[in-house]
Enzyme design. Structure first.
Site, mmCIF file in Angstrom:
data_model
loop_
_atom_site.group_PDB
_atom_site.id
_atom_site.type_symbol
_atom_site.label_atom_id
_atom_site.label_comp_id
_atom_site.label_asym_id
_atom_site.label_seq_id
_atom_site.Cartn_x
_atom_site.Cartn_y
_atom_site.Cartn_z
ATOM 1 N N CYS A 3 7.190 1.142 -4.215
ATOM 2 C CA CYS A 3 6.893 -0.098 -4.920
ATOM 3 C C CYS A 3 7.965 -0.392 -5.970
ATOM 4 C CB CYS A 3 5.480 -0.048 -5.498
ATOM 5 S SG CYS A 3 4.846 -1.668 -6.025
ATOM 6 N N HIS B 250 2.424 0.752 -0.503
ATOM 7 C CA HIS B 250 1.885 1.986 -1.076
ATOM 8 C C HIS B 250 1.375 2.887 0.047
ATOM 9 C CE1 HIS B 250 1.914 0.969 -5.399
ATOM 10 N NE2 HIS B 250 1.812 -0.278 -4.959
ATOM 11 N N GLU C 38 0.317 5.825 -0.158
ATOM 12 C CA GLU C 38 -0.832 6.602 -0.626
ATOM 13 C C GLU C 38 -2.130 5.813 -0.566
ATOM 14 O OE1 GLU C 38 0.480 4.395 -4.336
ATOM 15 O OE2 GLU C 38 1.394 5.181 -2.510
#
Length: 206
Positions: free
Chosen positions: A90, A188, A190
């Protein structure tokens, strides 16, 4: 200093270090690696970062403030010199570029492109799931074309020769970049379910 010192007070040898410079939702990244069986260390210690097998450069927030935090710790000079695989996520990816319009910020110059703000013709920030396509890196082994990833951002990286994934949101932009040992993803991983976990695993396998 590291948040995970050894009982002796000496630095742990860590296979993965997440750079902890005050900008980013780093705990969610740490938990994502934990789900893969890896205990990633949070650290702003230059020697520990240099000694890691893999380095993650996260970022959530405003670019100029984040760059100021990097400068205060000297990490702005360290990060571009790293030789092991580095993954910018990001804002971390955007700070690896030459320049970003956010806060009129000079970046670290690893990626040969600039970061621009989305036009007002689309809802800003882009928030939610979108597809990545034209995948061109070992980072995407086992990831199918037009896989959905989770994004939250108001600025985008323009295409360059280092683009390894593309996404459409009012404009077609670089949602992932690679230069030598440096990788950057706008999304992202994650927060991107099984496909995101696969990308993190691919990063560990580099």
């Amino acid at each position: 200093m590291s948040e995970n010192p050894s009982p002796s007070g000496k630095l742990e040898e860590a296979s993965v270090v997440i750079i902890n410079y005050g900008a980013g939702n780093i705990k969610s990244i740490q938990f994502a690696f934990k789900r893969l069986g890896v205990d990633a260390v949070l650290s702003n210690n230059p020697e520990e970062i240099k000694g890691a097998d893999k380095v993650v450069f996260p970022g959530v927030g405003e670019a100029s403030s984040a760059m100021n935090m990097l400068k205060e710790s000297g990490l702005n000079k360290l990060i571009p010199t790293l030789k092991q695989p580095v993954l910018g996520i990001c804002l971390g990816m955007q700070l690896l570029c030459r320049y970003t319009e956010e806060g009129n910020t000079i970046g670290l110059g690893v990626f040969d492109t600039d970061v621009k703000r989305f036009s007002n013709e689309v809802k800003v920030p882009q928030m939610g799931w979108n597809v990545i396509k034209d995948l061109k890196s070992d980072l995407f082994n086992g990831i199918k074309e037009s896989e959905y990833m989770y994004l939250v951002h108001s600025y985008y990286a323009e295409h360059c020769d280092q683009t390894i994934a593309k996404t459409d949101y009012g404009i077609n932009y670089a949602s992932a970049l690679q230069h030598d040992n440096f990788y950057g993803v706008q999304f992202h991983p994650e927060k991107s379910s099984a496909a995101g976990a696969k990308i993190l695993q691919n990063f560990l396998n580099l």
